[in-house]
Design an enzyme around this catalytic site. Structure first.
Site, PDB file in Angstrom:
ATOM      1  N   ARG A  52       0.858  -1.175   0.000  1.00  0.00           N
ATOM      2  CA  ARG A  52       0.000   0.000   0.000  1.00  0.00           C
ATOM      3  C   ARG A  52       0.899   1.232   0.000  1.00  0.00           C
ATOM      4  O   ARG A  52       1.630   1.467   0.945  1.00  0.00           O
ATOM      5  CB  ARG A  52      -0.903   0.007   1.229  1.00  0.00           C
ATOM      6  N   ARG A  75       1.728  -6.276  -9.861  1.00  0.00           N
ATOM      7  CA  ARG A  75       2.134  -5.683  -8.584  1.00  0.00           C
ATOM      8  C   ARG A  75       2.321  -6.716  -7.489  1.00  0.00           C
ATOM      9  O   ARG A  75       2.833  -6.397  -6.405  1.00  0.00           O
ATOM     10  CB  ARG A  75       1.106  -4.638  -8.142  1.00  0.00           C
ATOM     11  N   HIS A 153       0.084   3.484 -10.257  1.00  0.00           N
ATOM     12  CA  HIS A 153      -0.835   3.811  -9.153  1.00  0.00           C
ATOM     13  C   HIS A 153      -0.088   4.637  -8.099  1.00  0.00           C
ATOM     14  O   HIS A 153       0.143   4.188  -6.972  1.00  0.00           O
ATOM     15  CB  HIS A 153      -1.363   2.510  -8.545  1.00  0.00           C
ATOM     16  N   ASP A 198     -13.020   9.127  -6.927  1.00  0.00           N
ATOM     17  CA  ASP A 198     -12.477   8.005  -7.697  1.00  0.00           C
ATOM     18  C   ASP A 198     -12.886   8.216  -9.153  1.00  0.00           C
ATOM     19  O   ASP A 198     -13.943   7.755  -9.584  1.00  0.00           O
ATOM     20  CB  ASP A 198     -13.007   6.678  -7.157  1.00  0.00           C
ATOM     21  N   GLU A 257      -2.838   9.060 -10.980  1.00  0.00           N
ATOM     22  CA  GLU A 257      -2.237   7.926 -11.681  1.00  0.00           C
ATOM     23  C   GLU A 257      -2.228   8.137 -13.189  1.00  0.00           C
ATOM     24  O   GLU A 257      -3.284   8.272 -13.805  1.00  0.00           O
ATOM     25  CB  GLU A 257      -3.026   6.655 -11.355  1.00  0.00           C
TER      26      GLU A 257
END
Length: 300
Positions: A52, A75, A153, A198, A257
């Protein structure tokens, strides 16, 4: 850096190399890239979950736009360090870099039946700027193309999310992930934050600025080959629902991003795609009117 930057390598760089290999948590290896002025980037890794924070790599799928796990598998995987990467052009010799390679495992091909090579070059410039260059090649031998979506990200550390402005995305269309990806047009002269966000902004410029009022600094994102930009902050309720995210940490972070989401990339066998992101910081005092965000965006 990328959550996939925990690696296993056969050779240890010599003492003049900017790349250092150390033991990280859980006995896994950690790669540190350091320039002559002391700037460094590093990552550690705890399988099978991604880190994270930092800059996780979303490939071959962004979010849940497909049949794979959210944000794909890159990832979550072990990458290797290329001990003999291709050199930079001579005019870029003052930059320190490391190349990380990812190729599919048998498990990967079961869930995404394609052969590929992903080369991620992580570069530190002399002023502390950070550049990520992804080169993804279709190495299928069956003649089949493949299609993917992608994002860096990137998590940015900010003083107070309520005092942050994002410049460069105003007046653009976006897909709102909080409203079933309905399409809207951004209003106002900047993006500010007072609730969960978002959004996937479409046809974005090559430069975006994040202005941090309290820290008097501006992050500048420069990108190439990545037409979209995702802006995300979970706010309080979702922050409390995430086990690896502090209840109040949403106040001090923002994800912007560089991405290719709306129009997926398709590669035929032998073809290669390249997507680049460069991050830098400049001092700013926009609260006192000394910074013109347009100058930041238009600067070289």
């Amino acid at each position: 850096m990328s959550s996939a930057a925990a690696t296993s390598v056969a050779t240890v760089p010599n003492e003049k190399s900017p790349v250092e290999i150390h033991k990280g948590i859980n006995g896994l290896e950690k790669v540190i890239l350091r320039d002559i002025r002391g700037s460094s980037v590093e990552s550690n890794f705890k399988p099978p979950k991604p880190i994270r924070g930092g800059i996780p790599i979303c490939f071959p799928q962004f979010s849940n736009l497909g049949s794979l796990e959210a944000h794909g598998f890159a990832r979550n995987r072990f990458w290797i360090v290329d001990p003999s990467p291709p050199p930079f052009p001579t005019h870029s010799s003052n930059k320190k870099y490391v190349d990380l390679l990812l190729k599919p495992s048998e498990e990967d091909t079961k869930i995404w039946p394609h052969s590929f090579e992903f080369r991620l070059r992580v570069t530190l410039g002399p002023a502390g700027d950070l550049m990520l260059t992804s080169r993804i090649r279709n190495t299928n031998t069956d003649g089949k193309p493949f299609t993917f979506t992608f994002a860096y990200h990137t998590y940015f550390s900010v003083s107070d999310i309520s005092e942050v402005r994002v410049e460069g995305l105003e007046t653009l269309d976006y897909l709102d992930n909080l409203q079933n990806r309905q399409r809207f047009t951004e209003q106002g002269d900047a993006i500010t934050f007072e609730s969960e966000v978002d959004k996937i902004y479409l046809s974005t410029p090559t430069k975006i600025a994040i202005l941090d009022h309290e820290k008097k600094r501006t992050f500048v994102i420069r990108k190439d080959g990545l037409p979209d930009a995702v802006v995300w902050n979970p706010w309080d309720k979702k922050a409390k629902a995430m086990a690896d995210f502090g209840d109040d940490e949403y106040k001090h972070m923002l994800c912007v991003e560089a991405a290719a989401v709306e129009k997926p990339i398709t590669l035929k066998p032998g073809e290669e795609w390249r997507g680049r992101q460069e991050l830098s910081t400049v001092p700013s005092s926009y609260c006192s009117g000394q910074l013109d965000p347009r100058r930041v965006l238009q600067g070289s």
